[in-house]
Design a protein around this motif. Structure first.
Motif, PDB file in Angstrom:
ATOM      1  N   VAL A   1      -2.356   8.295  -0.048  1.00 58.85           N
ATOM      2  CA  VAL A   1      -2.109   6.993   0.555  1.00 58.85           C
ATOM      3  C   VAL A   1      -2.296   7.164   2.058  1.00 58.85           C
ATOM      4  O   VAL A   1      -1.642   8.032   2.664  1.00 58.85           O
ATOM      5  CB  VAL A   1      -0.675   6.493   0.246  1.00 58.85           C
TER       6      VAL A   1
ATOM      7  N   TYR B   1       5.360   8.905  -8.759  1.00 56.09           N
ATOM      8  CA  TYR B   1       6.669   8.240  -8.771  1.00 56.09           C
ATOM      9  C   TYR B   1       7.735   9.122  -9.421  1.00 56.09           C
ATOM     10  O   TYR B   1       8.834   9.281  -8.875  1.00 56.09           O
ATOM     11  CB  TYR B   1       6.573   6.887  -9.496  1.00 56.09           C
TER      12      TYR B   1
ATOM     13  N   TYR C   1       2.893   4.763 -10.428  1.00 55.56           N
ATOM     14  CA  TYR C   1       1.805   5.475  -9.769  1.00 55.56           C
ATOM     15  C   TYR C   1       1.982   6.979  -9.937  1.00 55.56           C
ATOM     16  O   TYR C   1       3.103   7.490 -10.029  1.00 55.56           O
ATOM     17  CB  TYR C   1       1.652   5.075  -8.289  1.00 55.56           C
TER      18      TYR C   1
ATOM     19  N   ILE D   1       0.844  11.718  -1.554  1.00 57.11           N
ATOM     20  CA  ILE D   1       2.232  11.359  -1.900  1.00 57.11           C
ATOM     21  C   ILE D   1       2.526  11.861  -3.317  1.00 57.11           C
ATOM     22  O   ILE D   1       1.619  11.955  -4.147  1.00 57.11           O
ATOM     23  CB  ILE D   1       2.496   9.834  -1.816  1.00 57.11           C
TER      24      ILE D   1
ATOM     25  N   SER E   1       0.820  -1.208   0.000  1.00 58.80           N
ATOM     26  CA  SER E   1       0.000   0.000   0.000  1.00 58.80           C
ATOM     27  C   SER E   1       0.862   1.271   0.000  1.00 58.80           C
ATOM     28  O   SER E   1       0.406   2.323  -0.420  1.00 58.80           O
ATOM     29  CB  SER E   1      -0.932   0.005   1.208  1.00 58.80           C
ATOM     30  N   LEU E   2       2.097   1.160   0.446  1.00 60.35           N
ATOM     31  CA  LEU E   2       2.945   2.357   0.523  1.00 60.35           C
ATOM     32  C   LEU E   2       3.628   2.648  -0.806  1.00 60.35           C
ATOM     33  O   LEU E   2       3.847   1.737  -1.617  1.00 60.35           O
ATOM     34  CB  LEU E   2       4.013   2.173   1.606  1.00 60.35           C
ATOM     35  N   GLY E   3       3.993   3.913  -0.978  1.00 60.45           N
ATOM     36  CA  GLY E   3       4.783   4.283  -2.150  1.00 60.45           C
ATOM     37  C   GLY E   3       6.267   4.043  -1.865  1.00 60.45           C
ATOM     38  O   GLY E   3       6.624   3.308  -0.943  1.00 60.45           O
TER      39      GLY E   3
ATOM     40  N   LYS F   1       3.491  -1.077  -5.939  1.00 61.66           N
ATOM     41  CA  LYS F   1       3.561  -0.156  -4.802  1.00 61.66           C
ATOM     42  C   LYS F   1       2.329   0.739  -4.837  1.00 61.66           C
ATOM     43  O   LYS F   1       1.732   0.924  -5.905  1.00 61.66           O
ATOM     44  CB  LYS F   1       4.793   0.754  -4.932  1.00 61.66           C
ATOM     45  N   ALA F   2       2.026   1.367  -3.710  1.00 61.81           N
ATOM     46  CA  ALA F   2       0.925   2.335  -3.613  1.00 61.81           C
ATOM     47  C   ALA F   2      -0.384   1.753  -4.143  1.00 61.81           C
ATOM     48  O   ALA F   2      -1.136   2.436  -4.837  1.00 61.81           O
ATOM     49  CB  ALA F   2       1.284   3.628  -4.358  1.00 61.81           C
TER      50      ALA F   2
ATOM     51  N   PRO G   1      -2.620   6.157  -6.857  1.00 64.94           N
ATOM     52  CA  PRO G   1      -2.295   5.507  -5.587  1.00 64.94           C
ATOM     53  C   PRO G   1      -3.592   5.082  -4.895  1.00 64.94           C
ATOM     54  O   PRO G   1      -4.594   5.787  -4.975  1.00 64.94           O
ATOM     55  CB  PRO G   1      -1.578   6.600  -4.790  1.00 64.94           C
TER      56      PRO G   1
END
Ligand code: NDP
Length: 512
Positions: A306, A314, A301, A311, A228-230, A352-353, A490
């Motif tokens: 998030v 990318y 992303y 965030i 779930s995180l970037g 990611k994300a 995200p």
């Protein structure tokens, strides 16, 4: 002490990169936990090695702080002192012969002090660029001994193991100059997870699933490893890697192998790894030019929210090149060309994300050959039966089938039978590193990656990387500009292109 437990033999464990994140967050808590369970013998020593200058006392206090911060158990001050006397530290450089001569002398001293019988394990918990210098100098300092006289020398090596087929082969050739294959323990921490090991027990320890685990009954398999995180502050590192190198070559390939492999003749390192390699070899390589376009989707992303916080996209992340083509998401329609799976797509994706942190395997079965309840089906769109192996979080197994909703109408509703580890066993699974460290101490390499496994996984991934490079060169040639990857929001399940990959075959991702 309980004689039935697997107690490690006497040993000196040298941890390179002992000042680092992995050592502090995972390795030291795992060692402490093994110690508290009585699984380490009285005659063991841990020697941290890194460039940062610590004394033994300062290292012990670093470990103590790490346990307080990262261990899931309270530090028991009475047995901490007993544990701490086994911890030592030696500062040194990873490419300096004198440091390794001093290390050899230190290991000999510990060997005598703790009666470790000449048994040594070297754990490479450093960035990969120093794997080669360390192993060369271990050899030059006389520490890379082939197993002899009843004592053992082992090397545990962290990921990433190479960045493509060529570099992985090159690293393997290098290691084999100094160590035999059965001395080398390549870690993929996914294999230390109880739920991953349970895939084999579920499939081969039960009589009822295996007969339907094939192309006659299975429509498709979906494997999702979502974070779930970037990228956060790791832009510089991640931009050199990307989702396919970081997750697919290792964790996702392992999940595919365990889900698709044939039964091994026994549960031992050779038999299990032979079958994993066989199935990886059956994965269709994407060598034909342009072939990856129809089977693999990559994306990055964009800017978004998030966990309630905005965030940056990318490409706006510090450390990431503004025209980067490194993917933060990849979906791949794998084809396994063997008798069991021919024609059954394995759709894998990681990113990611994404909407949730979740790892699961969905085995989706074919629909019944004849639907008696056609009207009902039209009304309720009855889904297929499905078995979900939930690797994390809420570890468990779920079977979905259809049931008649009570009442005079013939209404059909999908229901699930659920098994949850926590409910069934009332205890938390051991940390993956605990299990893997213990296995390496005991000399059991079943849950470690063998040379041929690493290379065949890289071979298949490298065909995708080559195809992507071709796309990028083509874009530059035809438009004069770098290729721009698709983006996704995200908190979503990836780009629309990944949905289209399945929709083209009349299917959709299982998102929950
Ligand atoms: P770190 O970046 O924290 O590095 C570990 C130690 O290596 C550092 O404390 C540092 O010690 C030394 N080091 C760092 N950079 C360099 C460099 N450029 N040249 C030489 N030495 C260096 O890494 P991690 O602890 O996070 O990871 C170690 C290994 O484990 C890596 O291969 C990583 O990919 C892998 N890994 C890590 C995971 C994690 O959760 N952290 C998870 C899975 C795998 P000093 O400066 O004191 O010498």
């Amino acid at each position: 002490m309980n004689k039935n437990k697997h107690i490690a033999p006497p040993v000196t464990l040298v941890v390179f990169g002992a000042s680092g994140d992995l050592a502090r967050r995972k390795l030291m808590p795992a060692l402490y936990s093994l110690y508290r369970q009585g699984l380490l013998p009285p005659d063991f020593a841990v020697l941290g090695f890194a460039r940062t200058k610590y004394s033994d006392e300062a290292f012990r206090s670093l470990v103590h702080d790490s346990l307080k911060e990262y261990s899931d158990q309270e530090v028991d001050e009475s047995n901490w002192a007993d544990f701490a006397v086994h911890l030592f530290y030696q500062p040194g450089s990873y490419n300096d012969r004198a440091s390794f001569d001093a290390l050899a002398a230190h290991v000999d001293e510990l060997d005598a002090q703790f009666a470790t019988e000449g048994n040594r394990i070297f754990y490479l918990s450093t960035p990969p660029m120093v794997f080669k210098p360390i192993t060369t100098l271990l050899s030059e300092a006389g520490l890379a001994r082939r197993d002899s006289d009843g004592s053992f020398t082992r090397l545990i090596i962290e990921k990433p193991f190479g960045r493509d087929l060529q570099s992985a082969q090159d690293l393997n050739r290098h290691l084999h100059q100094h160590f035999d294959e059965d001395q080398i323990y390549r870690i993929d921490h996914y294999l230390g997870k109880e739920t991953v090991q349970n895939i084999l027990v579920f499939r081969f320890g039960n009589g009822i699933f295996e007969p339907i685990w094939n192309r006659n009954y299975v429509d498709n398999v979906q494997i999702t490893v979502a974070e779930s995180l970037g990228i956060g502050t790791r832009g510089g590192y991640y931009d050199q890697a990307g989702a396919i190198r970081d997750m697919v070559q290792n964790h996702v390939m392992q999940l595919v192998a365990l889900t698709a492999m044939e039964p091994p003749v026994s549960y031992d390192a050779k038999a299990v790894r032979d079958q994993k390699v066989n199935v990886m070899r059956s994965i269709q390589p994407l060598r034909k030019v342009g072939y990856a376009e129809g089977c693999v989707v990559r994306a990055q992303y964009g800017r978004g929210m998030v966990d309630g916080q905005e965030i940056p996209g990318y490409l706006e992340t510090p450390g990431v090149a503004p025209d980067s083509t490194t993917e933060t998401f990849v979906a791949w329609r794998m084809q396994i060309n063997n008798w069991r799976w021919n024609g059954v797509p394995f759709y894998v994706r990681t990113g990611k994300a994404m909407a949730k942190k979740l790892t699961e395997i969905n085995v989706i079965f074919k629909r019944p050959p004849l639907m008696f309840f056609e009207e009902v089906d039209n009304k309720f769109h009855i889904p297929s039966n499905e078995i979900t192996l939930r690797i994390q979080p809420n570890e468990g197994i779920h079977l979905r089938f259809d049931a008649k909703r009570p009442g005079p109408e013939l209404d059909v509703e999908p229901v699930t039978m659920d098994f949850l580890y926590e409910e069934a066993f009332h205890r938390e699974s051991a940390e993956a590193y605990e299990r893997l460290l213990l296995d390496a101490l005991l000399g059991d390499s079943t849950l470690f990656i063998r040379r041929d496994e690493v290379e065949v996984a890289w071979d298949r991934v490298t065909t995708v990387l080559d195809s992507w490079r071709g796309q990028e060169e083509e874009a530059l040639r035809t438009t004069g500009k770098p290729l721009r990857l698709p983006t996704y929001a995200p908190g979503s399940w990836g780009p629309p292109e990944a949905d289209a990959l399945l929709a083209a075959e009349g299917r959709r991702w299982r998102n929950r």
